[in-house]
Design an enzyme around this catalytic site. Structure first.
Site, PDB file in Angstrom:
ATOM      1  N   TYR A  80      -5.969   8.788   2.731  1.00  0.00           N
ATOM      2  CA  TYR A  80      -5.448   7.260   2.782  1.00  0.00           C
ATOM      3  C   TYR A  80      -6.527   6.682   3.599  1.00  0.00           C
ATOM      4  O   TYR A  80      -6.890   5.242   3.312  1.00  0.00           O
ATOM      5  CB  TYR A  80      -4.302   7.227   3.698  1.00  0.00           C
ATOM      6  CG  TYR A  80      -3.800   5.973   4.457  1.00  0.00           C
ATOM      7  CD1 TYR A  80      -3.080   4.913   3.819  1.00  0.00           C
ATOM      8  CD2 TYR A  80      -4.041   5.948   5.990  1.00  0.00           C
ATOM      9  CE1 TYR A  80      -3.020   3.740   4.302  1.00  0.00           C
ATOM     10  CE2 TYR A  80      -3.531   4.699   6.415  1.00  0.00           C
ATOM     11  CZ  TYR A  80      -3.141   3.721   5.633  1.00  0.00           C
ATOM     12  OH  TYR A  80      -2.695   2.416   6.242  1.00  0.00           O
TER      13      TYR A  80
ATOM     14  N   ALA B  37       0.744  -1.044  -0.077  1.00  0.00           N
ATOM     15  CA  ALA B  37      -0.011   0.034   0.034  1.00  0.00           C
ATOM     16  C   ALA B  37       0.733   1.257  -0.117  1.00  0.00           C
ATOM     17  O   ALA B  37       1.990   1.277   0.462  1.00  0.00           O
ATOM     18  CB  ALA B  37      -1.047  -0.043   1.316  1.00  0.00           C
TER      19      ALA B  37
HETATM   20  N1  LIG Z   1       2.096   0.295  10.110  1.00  0.00           N
HETATM   21  C1  LIG Z   1       0.958   0.624  10.825  1.00  0.00           C
HETATM   22  O1  LIG Z   1       0.800   1.171  12.044  1.00  0.00           O
HETATM   23  C2  LIG Z   1      -0.184   0.221   9.992  1.00  0.00           C
HETATM   24  C3  LIG Z   1      -1.714   0.624  10.578  1.00  0.00           C
HETATM   25  C4  LIG Z   1      -2.858   0.271   9.624  1.00  0.00           C
HETATM   26  C5  LIG Z   1      -2.591  -0.409   8.385  1.00  0.00           C
HETATM   27  N2  LIG Z   1      -1.309  -0.588   7.971  1.00  0.00           N
HETATM   28  C6  LIG Z   1      -1.289  -1.257   6.728  1.00  0.00           C
HETATM   29  O2  LIG Z   1      -0.603  -2.113   6.789  1.00  0.00           O
HETATM   30  C7  LIG Z   1      -0.100  -2.700   5.490  1.00  0.00           C
HETATM   31  C8  LIG Z   1       1.749  -2.798   5.554  1.00  0.00           C
HETATM   32  O3  LIG Z   1       2.136  -1.398   6.372  1.00  0.00           O
HETATM   33  P1  LIG Z   1       3.611  -1.414   6.720  1.00  0.00           P
HETATM   34  O4  LIG Z   1       3.633  -0.358   7.868  1.00  0.00           O
HETATM   35  O5  LIG Z   1       4.218  -2.663   6.842  1.00  0.00           O
HETATM   36  O6  LIG Z   1       3.980  -0.441   5.627  1.00  0.00           O
HETATM   37  P2  LIG Z   1       5.369  -0.844   4.700  1.00  0.00           P
HETATM   38  O7  LIG Z   1       5.640   0.637   3.959  1.00  0.00           O
HETATM   39  O8  LIG Z   1       6.796  -1.025   5.470  1.00  0.00           O
HETATM   40  O9  LIG Z   1       4.960  -1.883   3.689  1.00  0.00           O
HETATM   41  C9  LIG Z   1       4.347  -1.919   2.437  1.00  0.00           C
HETATM   42  C10 LIG Z   1       4.954  -2.450   1.590  1.00  0.00           C
HETATM   43  O10 LIG Z   1       4.235  -2.197   0.261  1.00  0.00           O
HETATM   44  C11 LIG Z   1       5.118  -2.236  -0.822  1.00  0.00           C
HETATM   45  N3  LIG Z   1       4.408  -1.286  -1.908  1.00  0.00           N
HETATM   46  C12 LIG Z   1       4.260  -0.267  -2.207  1.00  0.00           C
HETATM   47  N4  LIG Z   1       3.446   0.105  -3.086  1.00  0.00           N
HETATM   48  C13 LIG Z   1       3.703  -0.909  -3.741  1.00  0.00           C
HETATM   49  C14 LIG Z   1       3.190  -0.989  -5.210  1.00  0.00           C
HETATM   50  N5  LIG Z   1       2.507  -0.009  -5.701  1.00  0.00           N
HETATM   51  N6  LIG Z   1       3.455  -2.247  -5.804  1.00  0.00           N
HETATM   52  C15 LIG Z   1       3.936  -3.228  -4.950  1.00  0.00           C
HETATM   53  N7  LIG Z   1       4.617  -3.004  -3.738  1.00  0.00           N
HETATM   54  C16 LIG Z   1       4.262  -1.893  -3.042  1.00  0.00           C
HETATM   55  C17 LIG Z   1       6.228  -1.400  -0.173  1.00  0.00           C
HETATM   56  O11 LIG Z   1       7.422  -1.656  -1.057  1.00  0.00           O
HETATM   57  C18 LIG Z   1       6.454  -2.116   1.114  1.00  0.00           C
HETATM   58  O12 LIG Z   1       7.317  -3.190   0.985  1.00  0.00           O
HETATM   59  C19 LIG Z   1      -0.492  -1.372   4.537  1.00  0.00           C
HETATM   60  O13 LIG Z   1      -1.495  -1.960   3.915  1.00  0.00           O
HETATM   61  C20 LIG Z   1      -0.793  -0.372   5.569  1.00  0.00           C
HETATM   62  O14 LIG Z   1      -1.635   0.514   5.034  1.00  0.00           O
HETATM   63  C21 LIG Z   1      -0.407  -0.318   8.679  1.00  0.00           C
END
Ligand SMILES: NC(=O)c1ccc[n+]([C@@H]2O[C@H](COP(=O)([O-])OP(=O)(O)OC[C@H]3O[C@@H](n4cnc5c(N)ncnc54)[C@H](O)[C@@H]3O)[C@@H](O)[C@H]2O)c1
Length: 217
Positions: free
Chosen positions: A140, A74
């Site tokens: 978002y 994402a």
């Molecule tokens: N970290 C938090 O507190 C949190 C809270 C709520 C929801 N989320 C959700 O959890 C999920 C993971 O979040 P995270 O914190 O590990 O983020 P992160 O940025 O570490 O991981 C996201 C991954 O997606 C990959 N990515 C992004 N755009 C892409 C694309 N177009 N094609 C292919 N790969 C792509 C990135 O390279 C990365 O490895 C996300 O969907 C985020 O919205 C996270």
């Protein structure tokens, strides 16, 4: 069992991949490494460096025919979504639709989606439930809520099974200060550099935090 994990090179995705491999899953990662890192990739997982919006990502799901797809890739930066709502929607909405079409065509058993408590916006309540009003105050939150609606319709129209998880603020190893819920990583980075913390507002605000291994579980 075979799993595709989108975003498996990222913070939460890499912990999920580790646990799936521990449970003997054959794991394929789709990640374009825009915020994910090579160092996070489990050596027993197969990495496909592709954008989730691409035809190639779709083809990987069609070729691999996984039992389950965990969709974590994402645009997860709230500030960036405000600056560039178009990009945010491209990744979070169009990218999700692309994967859903592939899952439908590949007869995937289950689609598990990483959503967010940002879908609730500024709801002023002690305890939030799935029945509460969703009123995002960032693009978002809106793009994630829209993706949720597409998932529900793919279930309604084609019977694709799904689970939507609305995470709170996730913290733990490999978190970067960039993403959603990054305050723990921000504070730790400043602590490491011997810098003081910047507290926004009056310091009385509260957030809900959850450890990354609990999310994986
Ligand atoms: N970290 C938090 O507190 C949190 C809270 C709520 C929801 N989320 C959700 O959890 C999920 C993971 O979040 P995270 O914190 O590990 O983020 P992160 O940025 O570490 O991981 C996201 C991954 O997606 C990959 N990515 C992004 N755009 C892409 C694309 N177009 N094609 C292919 N790969 C792509 C990135 O390279 C990365 O490895 C996300 O969907 C985020 O919205 C996270």
């Amino acid at each position: 069992m075979k799993a595709v994990v989108t975003g498996g090179a990222g913070f939460i995705g890499s912990h999920l991949v580790e646990e799936l491999i521990r449970q003997d899953f054959n794991v394929h990662i789709i990640d374009n490494l825009i915020s994910g890192k090579y160092d996070n990739i489990h050596p027993l997982a197969t990495l496909h460096i592709e954008d989730i919006c691409s035809d190639k990502a779709k083809q990987i799901i069609l070729d691999e025919k996984p039992d389950v797809v965990f969709h974590l890739a994402a645009q997860a930066d709230v500030s960036r979504s405000i600056q560039d709502p178009q990009y945010d929607a491209d990744v979070n909405v169009q990218g999700t639709i692309n994967l859903l079409e592939a899952c439908r065509d590949a007869s995937v058993n289950k689609f598990i989606f990483a959503s967010t408590s940002a879908v609730y916006g500024n709801l002023q309540k002690e305890l939030i439930t799935e029945q509460d009003l969703t009123l995002p105050v960032s693009y978002y939150g809106l793009s994630k809520l829209t993706a949720e609606s597409y998932i529900r319709l793919f279930h309604y129209l084609y019977g694709l099974q799904y689970t939507i998880l609305r995470y709170g603020n996730v913290y733990g190893p490999r978190q970067t200060p960039k993403g959603e819920g990054g305050v723990v990583a921000v504070f730790l980075e400043r602590l490491k550099k011997g810098l003081s913390f910047n507290i926004h507002g009056d310091g009385e605000q509260t957030r809900d935090f959850i450890y990354v291994k609990d999310i994986v579980q």
